[in-house]
Design a protein around this motif. Structure first.
Motif, mmCIF file in Angstrom:
data_model
loop_
_atom_site.group_PDB
_atom_site.id
_atom_site.type_symbol
_atom_site.label_atom_id
_atom_site.label_comp_id
_atom_site.label_asym_id
_atom_site.label_seq_id
_atom_site.Cartn_x
_atom_site.Cartn_y
_atom_site.Cartn_z
ATOM 1 N N GLU A 8 -57.187 11.589 34.123
ATOM 2 C CA GLU A 8 -55.894 12.206 33.830
ATOM 3 C C GLU A 8 -54.817 11.624 34.719
ATOM 4 O OE1 GLU A 8 -56.016 16.444 34.039
ATOM 5 O OE2 GLU A 8 -57.730 16.575 32.685
ATOM 6 N N SER A 9 -55.122 11.438 35.995
ATOM 7 C CA SER A 9 -54.158 10.884 36.931
ATOM 8 C C SER A 9 -53.752 9.476 36.529
ATOM 9 C CB SER A 9 -54.756 10.877 38.344
ATOM 10 O OG SER A 9 -53.865 10.280 39.237
ATOM 11 N N SER A 10 -54.706 8.646 36.122
ATOM 12 C CA SER A 10 -54.365 7.276 35.743
ATOM 13 C C SER A 10 -53.559 7.244 34.452
ATOM 14 C CB SER A 10 -55.618 6.413 35.629
ATOM 15 O OG SER A 10 -56.419 6.845 34.561
ATOM 16 N N ILE A 11 -53.826 8.169 33.533
ATOM 17 C CA ILE A 11 -53.035 8.246 32.297
ATOM 18 C C ILE A 11 -51.606 8.663 32.616
ATOM 19 C CG2 ILE A 11 -52.726 9.554 30.162
ATOM 20 C CD1 ILE A 11 -55.801 9.536 29.902
ATOM 21 N N ASP A 12 -51.437 9.657 33.480
ATOM 22 C CA ASP A 12 -50.103 10.137 33.841
ATOM 23 C C ASP A 12 -49.302 9.112 34.617
ATOM 24 O OD1 ASP A 12 -50.631 12.518 32.588
ATOM 25 O OD2 ASP A 12 -51.077 13.617 34.428
ATOM 26 N N ASP A 13 -49.960 8.140 35.229
ATOM 27 C CA ASP A 13 -49.277 7.119 36.012
ATOM 28 C C ASP A 13 -48.710 6.003 35.153
ATOM 29 O OD1 ASP A 13 -49.808 8.478 38.335
ATOM 30 O OD2 ASP A 13 -51.547 7.263 38.859
ATOM 31 N N ARG A 14 -49.077 5.967 33.883
ATOM 32 C CA ARG A 14 -48.561 4.910 33.009
ATOM 33 C C ARG A 14 -47.048 5.066 32.865
ATOM 34 N NH1 ARG A 14 -52.358 5.809 28.063
ATOM 35 N NH2 ARG A 14 -50.289 5.991 27.197
ATOM 36 N N VAL A 19 -41.943 7.933 31.320
ATOM 37 C CA VAL A 19 -40.693 7.921 30.555
ATOM 38 C C VAL A 19 -40.623 9.131 29.629
ATOM 39 C CG1 VAL A 19 -39.435 6.716 28.723
ATOM 40 C CG2 VAL A 19 -40.287 5.434 30.692
ATOM 41 N N VAL A 20 -41.679 9.390 28.898
ATOM 42 C CA VAL A 20 -41.702 10.538 27.979
ATOM 43 C C VAL A 20 -41.471 11.833 28.757
ATOM 44 C CG1 VAL A 20 -43.186 11.912 26.462
ATOM 45 C CG2 VAL A 20 -43.092 9.431 26.197
ATOM 46 N N ASN A 21 -42.143 11.983 29.900
ATOM 47 C CA ASN A 21 -41.972 13.197 30.707
ATOM 48 C C ASN A 21 -40.554 13.319 31.253
ATOM 49 O OD1 ASN A 21 -44.628 14.069 30.306
ATOM 50 N ND2 ASN A 21 -45.370 13.005 32.125
ATOM 51 N N ALA A 22 -39.970 12.197 31.685
ATOM 52 C CA ALA A 22 -38.604 12.217 32.208
ATOM 53 C C ALA A 22 -37.599 12.565 31.112
ATOM 54 C CB ALA A 22 -38.265 10.868 32.843
ATOM 55 N N ILE A 23 -37.772 11.999 29.926
ATOM 56 C CA ILE A 23 -36.874 12.309 28.814
ATOM 57 C C ILE A 23 -36.988 13.788 28.448
ATOM 58 C CG2 ILE A 23 -36.458 11.934 26.342
ATOM 59 C CD1 ILE A 23 -37.230 8.958 26.856
ATOM 60 N N SER A 49 -47.863 -2.549 30.068
ATOM 61 C CA SER A 49 -48.400 -3.834 30.523
ATOM 62 C C SER A 49 -47.427 -4.575 31.444
ATOM 63 C CB SER A 49 -48.803 -4.712 29.340
ATOM 64 O OG SER A 49 -47.669 -5.157 28.643
ATOM 65 N N LEU A 50 -46.126 -4.310 31.312
ATOM 66 C CA LEU A 50 -45.156 -4.947 32.209
ATOM 67 C C LEU A 50 -45.417 -4.602 33.664
ATOM 68 C CD1 LEU A 50 -41.801 -4.427 30.294
ATOM 69 C CD2 LEU A 50 -42.945 -6.598 30.742
ATOM 70 N N PHE A 51 -45.940 -3.399 33.907
ATOM 71 C CA PHE A 51 -46.137 -2.934 35.276
ATOM 72 C C PHE A 51 -47.611 -2.800 35.648
ATOM 73 C CE2 PHE A 51 -41.975 -1.285 33.927
ATOM 74 C CZ PHE A 51 -41.192 -1.989 34.830
ATOM 75 N N SER A 52 -48.506 -3.311 34.817
ATOM 76 C CA SER A 52 -49.930 -3.239 35.131
ATOM 77 C C SER A 52 -50.287 -4.270 36.190
ATOM 78 C CB SER A 52 -50.765 -3.457 33.867
ATOM 79 O OG SER A 52 -50.573 -4.764 33.381
ATOM 80 N N ALA A 107 -38.449 10.600 40.042
ATOM 81 C CA ALA A 107 -39.075 9.741 41.038
ATOM 82 C C ALA A 107 -40.537 10.089 41.228
ATOM 83 C CB ALA A 107 -38.324 9.855 42.363
ATOM 84 N N SER A 108 -41.235 10.328 40.133
ATOM 85 C CA SER A 108 -42.661 10.621 40.281
ATOM 86 C C SER A 108 -43.345 9.375 40.798
ATOM 87 C CB SER A 108 -43.278 11.067 38.968
ATOM 88 O OG SER A 108 -43.338 10.006 38.062
ATOM 89 N N GLU A 109 -44.033 9.530 41.886
ATOM 90 C CA GLU A 109 -44.697 8.397 42.518
ATOM 91 C C GLU A 109 -46.042 8.158 41.870
ATOM 92 O OE1 GLU A 109 -43.620 6.361 44.919
ATOM 93 O OE2 GLU A 109 -41.690 7.374 44.836
ATOM 94 N N PRO A 110 -46.298 6.932 41.422
ATOM 95 C CA PRO A 110 -47.626 6.636 40.900
ATOM 96 C C PRO A 110 -48.623 6.636 42.039
ATOM 97 C CG PRO A 110 -46.327 4.638 41.010
ATOM 98 C CD PRO A 110 -45.419 5.795 41.392
ATOM 99 N N THR A 111 -49.813 7.048 41.749
ATOM 100 C CA THR A 111 -50.843 6.992 42.778
ATOM 101 C C THR A 111 -51.444 5.614 42.760
ATOM 102 O OG1 THR A 111 -52.495 7.833 41.219
ATOM 103 C CG2 THR A 111 -51.388 9.438 42.639
ATOM 104 N N SER A 112 -51.728 5.089 43.914
ATOM 105 C CA SER A 112 -52.330 3.757 43.965
ATOM 106 C C SER A 112 -53.820 3.918 44.162
ATOM 107 C CB SER A 112 -51.711 2.931 45.077
ATOM 108 O OG SER A 112 -51.879 3.580 46.314
#
Length: 115
Positions: A8-14, A19-23, A49-52, A107-112
């Protein structure tokens, strides 16, 4: 963290999900109710894929992409930020010329992963 939480965390980091959540937050609605849907505007898989990670497994540390969404300029940054600016034409400007009237930033921070 168990496997389901990790997935779930990796899906939410996409970026597309952020973008969908921010909109949705910007519009005061839920992600399933935003219209137009994101894939009618931009290919979510291409955005992700631009940010993968690179083929060598390195993160892409710098960059951003912007696109227009329903009268807004959406900018997605490699650090996980999503900015939304309302675009509005004034009577003296051409349709291509816009000014920012309202700005929203998520500014949701992606988890690394383990690096």
């Amino acid at each position: 963290m168990d496997d389901s939480t990790e997935r779930e965390s990796s899906i939410d980091d996409r970026p597309s999900i952020r973008v969908v959540n921010a909109i949705a937050e910007h519009e005061g609605t839920t992600p399933t109710e935003i219209r137009p849907v994101l894939y009618d505007i931009i290919d979510p898989d291409a955005l992700d894929s631009l940010f993968s990670e690179t083929q060598l497994g390195n993160s892409r540390s710098d960059g951003h992409v912007s696109f227009e969404y329903d009268g807004h300029k959406v900018t997605v940054y490699s650090d996980g930020r999503v900015e939304i600016e309302r675009l509005r034409e004034s009577s003296t400007e051409s349709p291509e010329s816009v000014s920012s009237v309202e700005s929203f930033s998520s500014a949701s921070e992606p988890t690394s992963g383990d690096n």
